[in-house]
Write a protein that holds these residues in place. Structure first.
Motif, PDB file in Angstrom:
ATOM      1  N   SER A 332      14.515  19.014  19.144  1.00 60.24           N
ATOM      2  CA  SER A 332      14.963  20.141  19.117  1.00 60.24           C
ATOM      3  C   SER A 332      13.873  20.995  19.898  1.00 60.24           C
ATOM      4  O   SER A 332      12.877  20.441  20.328  1.00 60.24           O
ATOM      5  N   GLU A 333      14.307  22.254  20.332  1.00 62.95           N
ATOM      6  CA  GLU A 333      13.606  23.050  21.094  1.00 62.95           C
ATOM      7  C   GLU A 333      12.360  23.320  20.284  1.00 62.95           C
ATOM      8  O   GLU A 333      11.177  23.577  21.070  1.00 62.95           O
ATOM      9  N   TRP A 374      14.821  17.430  24.824  1.00 66.32           N
ATOM     10  CA  TRP A 374      14.347  18.488  24.988  1.00 66.32           C
ATOM     11  C   TRP A 374      12.744  18.432  25.816  1.00 66.32           C
ATOM     12  O   TRP A 374      12.138  17.510  25.288  1.00 66.32           O
ATOM     13  N   THR A 385      10.977  25.929  27.740  1.00 62.88           N
ATOM     14  CA  THR A 385      11.754  24.654  27.356  1.00 62.88           C
ATOM     15  C   THR A 385      13.112  24.433  27.982  1.00 62.88           C
ATOM     16  O   THR A 385      13.883  25.557  28.570  1.00 62.88           O
ATOM     17  N   LEU A 387      17.077  21.878  27.788  1.00 64.86           N
ATOM     18  CA  LEU A 387      17.532  20.849  27.022  1.00 64.86           C
ATOM     19  C   LEU A 387      18.143  19.876  28.486  1.00 64.86           C
ATOM     20  O   LEU A 387      18.955  20.499  29.376  1.00 64.86           O
TER      21      LEU A 387
END
Length: 415
Positions: A332-333, A374, A385, A387
């Protein structure tokens, strides 16, 4: 000026069944290209007499130079030497220099001398012997039908020694070669077909003796210009002009102006800016750190890495909040941002890369399919960040993640 061609023959059953990867051919091809010799073919054959002889016959017709590696060891499956002896019409005799080399190596290692070791000094009497300064099996230079054949050990370290100490110089003394020049640049962020569309007019207007190659790999695209000409200086000037034009056409996606690894690219940026970097790695298991430290001198800019594979390490070493992991998951971020922030603190560095993803083959979901990664990069006060979604097998997804993370940090540093 006549173009000089070489064929590369690698021998060994282990190559054919995939137990050993052939790195010799790639290395030899690069070194031969540097001295203006063009690789005609690369052939792998097993430890089989008929197959070796067939390869020798075919490649001798194709090329002026045939380089052979493998099958020169002391065991029964190493049959290259007797096959070469038969093919070139000689008999095995003892070479005194090779014998002394075997005896010296055994003494240095404190090992008894077996008959198998002594047999390493038996060589065909029709060959010019090239002493092996890094091992016991000597190289052998044969000539037949207007072609030169050079047999060398399959051990990469030993083969490279024979090539660098002797064979390269011997080939340069024998052949007058044209200038074979390469210039390579690396791009990122645009697919091969789109780059080709952008530079179509440039490519169409290249002179016939300059060729452009597209080499996509791990999310990057290498563009290589190659020139073959009898006049090295004029070829170099013309190729440089074409290369400068190409750079101007892809300047917004340019990563490097030479054929280097992403680890080398990032290292140069870090050295120039006098910054220290560290990594927090989950899905890559420390491979980013390994790629960085593969570069000589990387201690000047690399502090260390935290391989945080489990929740416990993410929490207790990097300080990722339990609530973050429970609510958002490892991939996850939020998690990767907290990993990066923790790495900055724990590793005492100026900038970091943090990665967490699903490499496969299992573990994916509809929301987070295999290949979801991520990446967080940045420094104190500013973490960005992104993805990424890769679509390959586990090994390639890991490699793609490593290159992507280093490239993301490179872009962040150059803002």
């Amino acid at each position: 000026m006549e173009k000089i061609y070489a064929s590369l023959i690698t021998i060994g059953d282990e190559l054919l069944i995939g137990q050993t990867i052939d790195t010799n051919s790639a290395w030899m091809a690069q070194r031969l290209n540097e001295i203006g010799i063009w690789i005609q073919r690369r052939v792998a054959v097993g430890d089989d007499k008929a197959a070796i002889i067939k390869a020798l016959e075919e490649e001798g017709k194709n090329s002026q130079i045939v380089l052979i590696t493998g099958g020169l060891g002391p065991t029964a499956d190493d049959i290259t030497k007797p096959v070469l002896c038969e093919y070139f019409g000689g008999k095995l005799v003892q070479d005194e220099a090779a014998l002394q080399n075997v005896l010296q190596l055994s003494a240095m290692r404190g090992l008894p001398v077996l008959q198998r070791n002594l047999d390493q000094a038996l060589v065909p009497d029709v060959a010019t012997i090239i002493q092996n300064k890094r091992g016991s099996a000597p190289g052998m230079w044969f000539e037949k039908g207007g072609s030169i054949y050079v047999s060398m050990p399959g051990v990469p370290h030993e083969m490279k020694g024979i090539m660098e100490y002797d064979v390269i110089g011997m080939l340069q003394a024998r052949f007058e070669t044209p200038a074979l020049l390469h210039h390579t640049l690396i791009t990122a962020g645009m697919g091969e077909s789109f780059v080709a569309e952008r530079i179509m007019d440039f490519e169409n207007n290249l002179p016939k003796h300059i060729k452009l190659a597209y080499l996509p790999n791990y999310g990057l695209l290498k563009l290589r210009l190659t020139s073959i000409s009898p006049d090295k200086q004029s070829a170099a000037n013309e190729l440089q002009h074409a290369f400068d034009t190409l750079k101007s056409l892809v300047g917004d996606i340019l990563v490097a102006e030479k054929d280097v690894t992403m680890g080398e690219v990032l290292g140069e940026v870090l050295k120039t800016k006098n910054l220290k970097v560290g990594t927090a790695e989950s899905c890559t298991g420390g491979k980013i750190a390994s790629l960085i430290t593969a570069i000589p001198g990387s201690s000047a800019y690399f502090n260390g890495s935290v391989v945080a594979y489990s929740y416990e390490v993410k929490q207790h070493v990097l300080g990722v909040q339990a609530e973050t992991l429970e609510k958002h998951g490892a991939v996850s971020e939020r998690t990767v941002r907290e990993m990066a922030e923790g790495a900055l603190r724990v590793l005492d560095v100026d900038c970091v890369m943090a990665v967490s993803g699903i490499m496969g083959p299992d573990g994916g979901t509809e929301e987070k399919p295999v290949g979801s990664v991520w990446i967080a990069v940045g420094g104190k006060g500013k973490i960005v960040t992104k993805l990424h979604r890769f679509r390959f097998d586990r090994a390639r997804n890991i490699d793609m993640t490593c290159v992507a993370a280093m490239n993301e940090l490179r872009k962040w540093l150059e803002l």
